[in-house]
Design an enzyme around this catalytic site. Sequence first.
Site, mmCIF file in Angstrom:
data_model
loop_
_atom_site.group_PDB
_atom_site.id
_atom_site.type_symbol
_atom_site.label_atom_id
_atom_site.label_comp_id
_atom_site.label_asym_id
_atom_site.label_seq_id
_atom_site.Cartn_x
_atom_site.Cartn_y
_atom_site.Cartn_z
ATOM 1 N N ASP A 116 48.022 39.847 36.572
ATOM 2 C CA ASP A 116 46.731 39.893 37.258
ATOM 3 C C ASP A 116 46.125 41.281 37.032
ATOM 4 O O ASP A 116 46.085 41.758 35.900
ATOM 5 C CB ASP A 116 46.936 39.554 38.749
ATOM 6 N N HIS A 311 47.884 30.521 38.135
ATOM 7 C CA HIS A 311 47.751 31.968 38.136
ATOM 8 C C HIS A 311 48.992 32.671 38.669
ATOM 9 O O HIS A 311 49.284 33.801 38.274
ATOM 10 C CB HIS A 311 46.528 32.379 38.959
#
Length: 336
Positions: A116, A311
């Site tokens: 991320d 994610h």
Amino acid sequence: MEIDKLTPRDPRVQHFKAAIRGKTYGYLLAEPSGPPIDTIILVHGFPDFSFGWRYQIPHLHSLGYKIIAPDALGYATTDAPEERAAYTTTSVADDIAELARHVVGPDTKVIVGGHDMGGQTAWQVAAAHPQLVKAVFSVCTPVLHVSDTYSPLEDMIAAGKWTHFGYQLQFKGPDVEERIQGADKIRQFLNAMYGGTTPDGEHGISLTSGAKLDILPQLGQTPLLSEAELDYYVENYMLRAAPQMRGPLNYYRVQDLDWADGLARKQAGVTIDMPALFIGAAADGAVPPSLADGMGKIVRNVKIDQVQAGHWALWQAPAAINKKLETWLIDVVQKI
């Protein structure tokens, strides 16, 4: 087969603090029993902290690597300065580089990895400190193209572009910082971020609009964290006085500064030339793997791979992530 992972306050890692460029950074350290093959520094993203690498640290450590996992600026045991500029990718990357030198010494190279926003930081450490970085990898976050003119995210979304980044408009604004304060609210917000849903299956987060703040108390617990793990996250957020979310949210408030830094690198022709690995997540709606198209123009020696996950790939597909990291480390990095 169950994957080994760190538990809260796991004795396999030590907790340290260090003064880094005028700030105090907290970090985890896992030392192998013998001389390390190399040192890997792992940088987390939003809204994580060092414990986010709990599935990767034991595996990489078992391969003979020294592992450093800092709490990023604004998180947990690391300082959360007020000034916005401290949270730019450039500034945070300089912090991480200095932390690496603090732990391993000024003449030892390290492998830098991120997820991320931590992936964004890892790429910048490699770009700005090539003499420090032996190799670099990122999970979910590629190197993105920098345009020659700055377009605020608000304008891009209004024009129908980058609508999957709509949640960032909420995060950079005041609502989450003001409304998510205290242990109960922090727990509800993190639970939503990590996949908690209502009894009828409604998610607590929308990529286009952000956190659904009014329904957070209705969400069932995320399957990605045990109750004890979620407690540990809340405990670490509550190390800081309210508003606890200010530091983590500040990363969304420096997009103009990050663009200016990125343009300067582009104009200077900066490339990343050491071995690199990008692992995209096939079901990542926030950062789809297609964003990696063309990154080879900047990251000259990159292997692009993918896992079947969303994610939160570090936790959703830990065995696959660990295997891809291990293979790259053995087949590429160890042969340097």
